[in-house]
Design a protein around this motif. Structure first.
Motif, short mmCIF file in Angstrom:
data_model
loop_
_atom_site.label_atom_id
_atom_site.label_comp_id
_atom_site.label_asym_id
_atom_site.label_seq_id
_atom_site.Cartn_x
_atom_site.Cartn_y
_atom_site.Cartn_z
N GLU A 1 -16.39 -7.72 -5.70
CA GLU A 1 -17.15 -7.61 -7.21
C GLU A 1 -16.88 -6.35 -7.78
N ASN A 2 -15.82 -6.15 -8.94
CA ASN A 2 -15.50 -5.05 -9.38
C ASN A 2 -14.67 -4.07 -8.20
N HIS A 3 -15.44 -3.17 -7.86
CA HIS A 3 -14.55 -2.49 -6.88
C HIS A 3 -15.47 -2.37 -5.64
N THR A 4 -16.46 -3.26 -5.43
CA THR A 4 -16.88 -3.39 -4.23
C THR A 4 -16.79 -4.52 -3.49
N LEU B 1 -7.79 -4.91 -9.29
CA LEU B 1 -8.75 -3.94 -9.56
C LEU B 1 -8.98 -3.41 -11.00
N TYR C 1 -4.43 4.09 -0.50
CA TYR C 1 -5.54 4.44 -0.11
C TYR C 1 -5.88 3.76 1.28
N THR D 1 -6.84 1.39 -10.05
CA THR D 1 -6.78 0.07 -10.92
C THR D 1 -5.54 -0.66 -11.02
N GLU E 1 -16.99 0.62 -0.84
CA GLU E 1 -16.89 0.67 -2.47
C GLU E 1 -15.49 1.26 -2.60
N PRO F 1 -12.81 3.45 -4.58
CA PRO F 1 -12.97 4.43 -5.67
C PRO F 1 -12.32 3.60 -7.06
N SER F 2 -13.13 4.06 -8.13
CA SER F 2 -12.76 3.18 -9.60
C SER F 2 -11.51 3.98 -10.19
N SER F 3 -10.99 5.12 -9.47
CA SER F 3 -9.60 5.59 -9.95
C SER F 3 -8.38 4.26 -9.52
#
Length: 134
Positions: free
Chosen positions: A73-76, A134, A98, A114, A108, A110-112
């Motif tokens: 879910e999102n980045h989790t 992502l 990564y 995508t 989690e 990292p949101s960086s």
């Protein structure tokens, strides 16, 4: 006599593993047993074996391979099956972007990061992989 004892033991074991909704712990690896669903998108992992030089002295295990279950879910990432201690990698264009060791039932990213990646979970000689956006 032995047969009835065996049947009694099976019944007792069945009751031990039953999940009562009030006493059900909210742990990720019990989620499926207790009828809870993980949040997010379920990931469908495939498996491949790392290339390894042949060695006639090494006995290969005969147990079935347990494929991890996880949702995103999102980045989790939420791990439905235990994956603690395994390595997670995000791969794009055959390059590891990564890498981290899984330390809990949640991770989690990292949101960086995508875009579309191949998410890999490494366990011994096996690589479990799924495509994620992502």
């Amino acid at each position: 006599m032995k047969r009835s004892l065996f049947i009694t033991m099976l019944c007792l074991m069945g009751n031990t593993f039953a999940c009562v909704s009030n006493s059900c712990p909210a742990r990720a690896h019990n989620a499926e047993v207790c009828g809870m669903t993980a949040e997010g998108e379920d990931l469908a992992f495939d498996v491949k074996k790392k290339p390894r030089p042949s060695n006639n002295d090494v006995n290969m295990p005969h147990a079935p391979i347990v494929i991890p279950r996880a949702s995103l879910e999102n980045h989790t990432l939420h791990f439905i099956t235990p994956c603690t201690g395994l390595t997670l990698q995000l791969v794009q264009d055959d390059e590891v972007c990564y890498e981290t060791v899984i330390t809990s039932d949640y991770l989690e990213i990292p949101s960086s990061f995508t875009g579309v990646y191949e998410l890999q979970i490494l366990r011994g000689d096996y690589v479990f992989f799924a495509e994620v956006d992502l």
